[in-house]
Design an enzyme around this catalytic site. Structure first.
Site, PDB file in Angstrom:
ATOM      1  N   HIS A 171      48.275  49.379  40.379  1.00 49.95           N
ATOM      2  CA  HIS A 171      49.435  48.515  40.215  1.00 49.95           C
ATOM      3  C   HIS A 171      50.094  48.095  38.583  1.00 49.95           C
ATOM      4  O   HIS A 171      51.175  47.194  38.517  1.00 49.95           O
ATOM      5  CB  HIS A 171      48.977  47.227  40.832  1.00 49.95           C
ATOM      6  CG  HIS A 171      48.423  47.464  42.813  1.00 49.95           C
ATOM      7  ND1 HIS A 171      49.525  46.524  43.314  1.00 49.95           N
ATOM      8  CD2 HIS A 171      48.104  47.714  43.676  1.00 49.95           C
ATOM      9  CE1 HIS A 171      49.778  46.882  44.458  1.00 49.95           C
ATOM     10  NE2 HIS A 171      48.655  47.692  44.756  1.00 49.95           N
ATOM     11  N   ASP A 384      53.354  45.312  31.676  1.00 46.93           N
ATOM     12  CA  ASP A 384      52.726  44.044  32.556  1.00 46.93           C
ATOM     13  C   ASP A 384      53.183  46.206  33.521  1.00 46.93           C
ATOM     14  O   ASP A 384      54.246  46.457  33.460  1.00 46.93           O
ATOM     15  CB  ASP A 384      53.636  43.255  33.101  1.00 46.93           C
ATOM     16  CG  ASP A 384      52.797  42.537  33.325  1.00 46.93           C
ATOM     17  OD1 ASP A 384      52.403  43.193  34.987  1.00 46.93           O
ATOM     18  OD2 ASP A 384      52.976  41.108  33.589  1.00 46.93           O
TER      19      ASP A 384
HETATM   20  C1  G6P Z   1      46.103  42.355  38.794  1.00 43.56           C
HETATM   21  C2  G6P Z   1      45.479  43.221  39.271  1.00 43.56           C
HETATM   22  C3  G6P Z   1      45.344  43.525  40.416  1.00 43.56           C
HETATM   23  C4  G6P Z   1      44.389  41.555  40.372  1.00 43.56           C
HETATM   24  C5  G6P Z   1      44.760  40.680  40.208  1.00 43.56           C
HETATM   25  C6  G6P Z   1      44.411  39.758  39.559  1.00 43.56           C
HETATM   26  O1  G6P Z   1      47.581  41.631  38.939  1.00 43.56           O
HETATM   27  O2  G6P Z   1      46.333  45.023  39.085  1.00 43.56           O
HETATM   28  O3  G6P Z   1      44.410  44.043  41.281  1.00 43.56           O
HETATM   29  O4  G6P Z   1      43.303  41.860  41.690  1.00 43.56           O
HETATM   30  O5  G6P Z   1      45.553  41.080  38.565  1.00 43.56           O
HETATM   31  O6  G6P Z   1      43.033  40.307  38.916  1.00 43.56           O
HETATM   32  P1  G6P Z   1      41.122  39.312  39.330  1.00 43.56           P
HETATM   33  O7  G6P Z   1      40.271  40.516  38.485  1.00 43.56           O
HETATM   34  O8  G6P Z   1      40.759  38.108  39.197  1.00 43.56           O
HETATM   35  O9  G6P Z   1      41.063  40.044  40.673  1.00 43.56           O
END
Ligand code: G6P
Length: 498
Positions: A171, A384
């Protein structure tokens, strides 16, 4: 589209629910937020299957297991937890994932902490995920692993003799080779990624970076093709590599944004902040989002164009994130000091406030009301993977008379460049000038641009994303892959060199 018989086993670091322990020991469950969750939820509901992930809190207990089982039942698909202890959370999640891969893959090598313990625990935790998958999946299931926390899972599954088809989607961006080679475990990570059957990236730029890393570190590997899907020949195996820009459920956003409650709340926001254009910034608290640069651009705008004072206000929403990592706390302080300084310099007592700052999570209806109320969205990450806020904003802008200003370093920029105003977020004068241009843009141009944006996002929505990933995983004949469309062509490497 994949045949009905293949169940989907989604694997991500986090389960799509957040579990909070209340002081009385009971568990409270909330749906998770963030791009990954909103993207996959409609898919699993539609197909059925299992979601494997960490419940987001260290340790395990009987109450938590009970809450997970109840949540599973009401969600309509199985939730399978991978429990992590506090040390694993520290070394794997805070450490390897968020102090090494996250900054490195977002071009911020100076923020990396290459601690060898982080790597060892990353491998252990990825093995733990693989073991849980083996307990839950059958050979016919399609295992779809997500994101940078779990890049070793394919290799670990193969070591456990898993025979299922395994796809991986990254992602976040994949960095250029000169940055990636700084990683002490670079060859091991490339090896691990080449154990998946399909590796998906957000853009062709990310895939091109990956291919260059493979060429640099594994010169024996041969590649074939160069369209949306290419093939790497790894010994006797074939690994497909593709670009699949993630998207949103366009129609759901459009429908919900059109409800009278959301319209009334959006109107109320304009009444509270009258006679001015509302500029919206919504970001997770993260140094990749470029929030201080954006605030400096706002300062630059009002300093160079005093006539625009009182005609614009920025609503900056910052959603709390990764609060245990020191850089995030420092960033919050920087943002709050900047907001205070800019407001202190320009505020008109009893009247105009240049920046309305909100730190907290928004409910879905608040989010939609902000999207609908905003005349301009200012989305300026320094780097991003995609940025779904940009797409959600356009989907919710049902009047089609507003403007999207977007960083050219967001993955979404290639797809949205014909309708958005693209900026270099590091160039604060350019961002300020683009804000002025957006503010003065006539309605015909605003409508034409927003229509183009909405058409592209509607056509390439989240369901298209899932189908095209699954199709790339399952089709026997790659020439059978859908002919490139205009928007896919827009992803061509020549379109944006960054
Ligand atoms: C990004 C990443 C996700 C992640 C999100 C929130 O979008 O690509 O995989 O879940 O951030 O971050 P966190 O560390 O809270 O999961």
């Amino acid at each position: 589209m994949v045949r009905g018989r293949n169940r989907v086993v989604v694997v991500s670091n986090r389960l799509p629910f957040v579990f909070h322990k209340d002081p009385d020991g009971s568990w409270r469950v909330e749906p998770g937020s963030g791009g990954l969750v909103s993207a996959l939820l409609p898919v699993l509901r539609h197909r059925g299957g299992t979601w494997i992930g960490w419940p987001g809190t260290p340790g395990r207990s009987e109450e938590l297991e009970r809450t997970l089982a109840q949540t599973s039942e009401s969600a309509g698909y199985t939730l399978q937890p991978v429990h992590l202890d506090a040390e694993e959370v520290h070394n794997f999640y805070h450490g390897f994932a968020n102090e090494i891969i996250w900054p490195l893959f977002h071009d911020l090598q100076s923020l990396c902490n290459f601690d060898p313990t982080y790597w060892r625990v990353y491998c252990d935790v990825n093995r733990k995920f693989a073991q849980t998958i083996m307990e839950s999946a059958s050979n016919e299931d399609f295992i779809w692993v997500h994101d940078y926390h779990l890049m070793n899972v394919g290799a670990e599954l193969r070591a456990l003799r898993c025979r299922s088809k395994i796809g991986f989607f990254l992602h976040i961006p994949f960095p250029p080779v000169d940055l990636f080679v700084k990683l002490p475990w670079r060859a091991k990570l490339i090896d691990a990624l080449l154990h998946f059957d399909l590796v998906g990236f957000q853009t062709l730029r990310d895939r091109r970076n990956f291919v260059q890393c493979v060429r640099a570190l594994k010169s024996e590997i041969r590649f074939q093709g160069k369209g949306q899907i290419m093939v790497a020949h790894v010994g006797k195996r074939e690994v497909r590599l593709g670009a699949f820009p993630i998207s949103i459920d366009f129609n759901a956003f459009m429908r919900q944004a059109a409800t009278p409650q959301i319209a009334a709340r959006a109107k109320e926001l304009h009444t509270l902040l009258p006679k001015r254009k509302l500029v919206l910034g919504i970001d997770r608290l993260d140094y990749t989002k470029g929030i201080p640069h954006r605030l400096n651009a706002f300062h630059n705008l009002f300093a160079r164009y005093p006539k625009l004072r009182e005609r614009l206000s920025l609503i900056q929403v910052v959603v709390p994130s990764r609060e245990d990592i020191p850089e995030y706390g420092e960033l919050k302080t920087t943002i709050e000091q900047l907001v205070g300084r800019i407001n202190g310099e320009f505020v008109r007592p009893g009247g105009w406030v240049p920046i309305w700052y909100f730190y907290g999570s928004l409910t879905r209806s608040e989010l939609l009301a902000y999207y609908r109320a905003a005349d301009i969205a200012l989305i300026t990450p320094l780097r991003d993977g995609m940025n779904l806020v940009a797409k959600e904003y356009c989907a919710s802008s049902i009047e089609e008379d507003c403007v999207l200003i977007l960083s050219e370093f967001a993955g979404a920029a290639t797809q949205l460049r014909s309708g958005a105003l693209l900026v270099n977020p590091f160039d604060i004068e350019e961002v300020a000038d683009t804000l002025k241009r957006a503010c003065e843009m006539d309605i015909a141009e605003r409508r034409a641009r927003m229509r183009r944006l909405r058409r592209s996002i509607r056509e390439y929505d989240i369901f298209w994303w899932v189908d095209s990933f699954m199709h790339a995983a399952f089709t026997r004949d790659l020439s059978d892959f859908p002919a490139p469309t205009t928007s896919i062509e827009e992803l061509a490497e020549s379109s944006l060199p960054f």
